[in-house]
Design a protein around this motif. Sequence first.
Motif, short mmCIF file in Angstrom:
data_model
loop_
_atom_site.label_atom_id
_atom_site.label_comp_id
_atom_site.label_asym_id
_atom_site.label_seq_id
_atom_site.Cartn_x
_atom_site.Cartn_y
_atom_site.Cartn_z
N UNK A 149 0.84 -1.19 0.00
CA UNK A 149 0.00 0.00 0.00
C UNK A 149 0.87 1.23 0.00
N UNK A 150 0.29 2.32 -0.48
CA UNK A 150 1.00 3.58 -0.48
C UNK A 150 0.05 4.69 -0.07
N UNK A 151 0.33 5.28 1.06
CA UNK A 151 -0.44 6.42 1.54
C UNK A 151 0.12 7.69 0.93
N UNK A 152 -0.68 8.75 0.84
CA UNK A 152 -0.20 10.00 0.25
C UNK A 152 1.07 10.49 0.92
N UNK A 153 2.07 10.79 0.10
CA UNK A 153 3.32 11.32 0.62
C UNK A 153 4.25 10.30 1.24
N UNK A 154 3.88 9.02 1.15
CA UNK A 154 4.72 7.98 1.75
C UNK A 154 5.17 6.97 0.70
N UNK A 155 6.14 6.15 1.10
CA UNK A 155 6.64 5.10 0.22
C UNK A 155 5.71 3.88 0.25
N UNK A 156 5.93 2.98 -0.71
CA UNK A 156 5.20 1.71 -0.68
C UNK A 156 5.52 0.97 0.60
N UNK A 157 4.48 0.39 1.18
CA UNK A 157 4.62 -0.37 2.42
C UNK A 157 4.11 -1.79 2.19
N UNK A 185 -8.20 4.51 10.39
CA UNK A 185 -7.90 5.61 9.46
C UNK A 185 -6.49 5.52 8.89
N UNK A 186 -5.55 5.00 9.65
CA UNK A 186 -4.17 4.90 9.15
C UNK A 186 -4.01 3.80 8.10
N UNK A 187 -5.05 3.02 7.84
CA UNK A 187 -5.02 2.04 6.75
C UNK A 187 -5.37 2.69 5.41
N UNK A 188 -5.76 3.94 5.42
CA UNK A 188 -6.10 4.65 4.19
C UNK A 188 -4.90 4.70 3.27
N UNK A 189 -5.07 4.19 2.04
CA UNK A 189 -3.97 4.12 1.09
C UNK A 189 -4.48 3.54 -0.22
N UNK A 190 -3.61 3.60 -1.21
CA UNK A 190 -3.84 2.89 -2.47
C UNK A 190 -3.19 1.51 -2.31
N UNK A 191 -4.00 0.47 -2.48
CA UNK A 191 -3.53 -0.90 -2.26
C UNK A 191 -3.21 -1.56 -3.60
N UNK A 192 -2.01 -2.14 -3.66
CA UNK A 192 -1.51 -2.77 -4.88
C UNK A 192 -1.31 -4.27 -4.67
N UNK A 193 -1.65 -5.02 -5.70
CA UNK A 193 -1.33 -6.44 -5.77
C UNK A 193 -0.01 -6.56 -6.55
N UNK A 194 0.85 -7.51 -6.14
CA UNK A 194 2.13 -7.68 -6.81
C UNK A 194 2.51 -9.15 -6.89
N UNK A 195 3.24 -9.51 -7.95
CA UNK A 195 3.67 -10.89 -8.17
C UNK A 195 5.19 -10.97 -8.09
N UNK A 196 5.67 -12.01 -7.42
CA UNK A 196 7.09 -12.23 -7.21
C UNK A 196 7.83 -12.43 -8.53
N UNK A 197 9.10 -12.05 -8.52
CA UNK A 197 9.93 -12.21 -9.71
C UNK A 197 10.36 -13.67 -9.91
N UNK A 198 10.64 -14.36 -8.78
CA UNK A 198 11.18 -15.71 -8.85
C UNK A 198 10.15 -16.73 -8.39
N UNK A 199 10.15 -17.93 -8.99
CA UNK A 199 9.17 -18.94 -8.59
C UNK A 199 9.64 -19.77 -7.40
N UNK A 200 8.66 -20.38 -6.74
CA UNK A 200 8.90 -21.41 -5.72
C UNK A 200 9.73 -20.96 -4.52
N UNK A 201 9.64 -19.70 -4.16
CA UNK A 201 10.33 -19.26 -2.95
C UNK A 201 9.61 -19.84 -1.72
N UNK A 202 10.38 -20.11 -0.69
CA UNK A 202 9.81 -20.73 0.52
C UNK A 202 8.99 -19.72 1.33
N UNK A 203 9.29 -18.45 1.15
CA UNK A 203 8.57 -17.40 1.87
C UNK A 203 8.36 -16.23 0.92
N UNK A 204 7.19 -15.61 1.00
CA UNK A 204 6.95 -14.43 0.17
C UNK A 204 7.86 -13.28 0.62
N UNK A 205 8.55 -12.65 -0.30
CA UNK A 205 9.40 -11.52 0.08
C UNK A 205 8.57 -10.35 0.59
#
Length: 127
Positions: A38-46, A88-108
């Motif tokens: 997610x990214x809130x206004x004025x902040x980095x992706x979290x 209220x602090x959950x307010x943000x633009x929420x993004x879905x993203x897919x990993x670059x590498x397959x079959x990782x044991x844990x999501x980065x």
Amino acid sequence: QVRLVESGGGLVQAGASLSLSCVASGRTFRNYAMAWFRRAPGKEHEFVAGIKWSGDNDRYSDSVAGRFAISRDNAKNTVSLQMNNLKPEDTALYYCAADELPYRSVAPSTKSEYVYWGQGTQVTVSP
């Protein structure tokens, strides 16, 4: 062409719930970890939540642990984020993203590990 399309955002009051969905196409996403950022206004992706390619391991940021739940349906190429007890602090633009590498044991949890991104869906939580 790889596409990730999010839906389910909206305007809610504090304490309410929302469910976000992300539909993936153009690649065999069942082999890759998926995540929500997610990214809130004025902040980095979290980083918010991530789920292993097989669906049997997930992880959350401290700010949402215990309130949010990520899941996936590999047969439908979808990943979902159930958000409860929104603040209220959950307010943000929420993004879905897919990993670059397959079959990782844990999501980065770092943004740079994800190569495909959706356009985002807005979540606004009023006090």
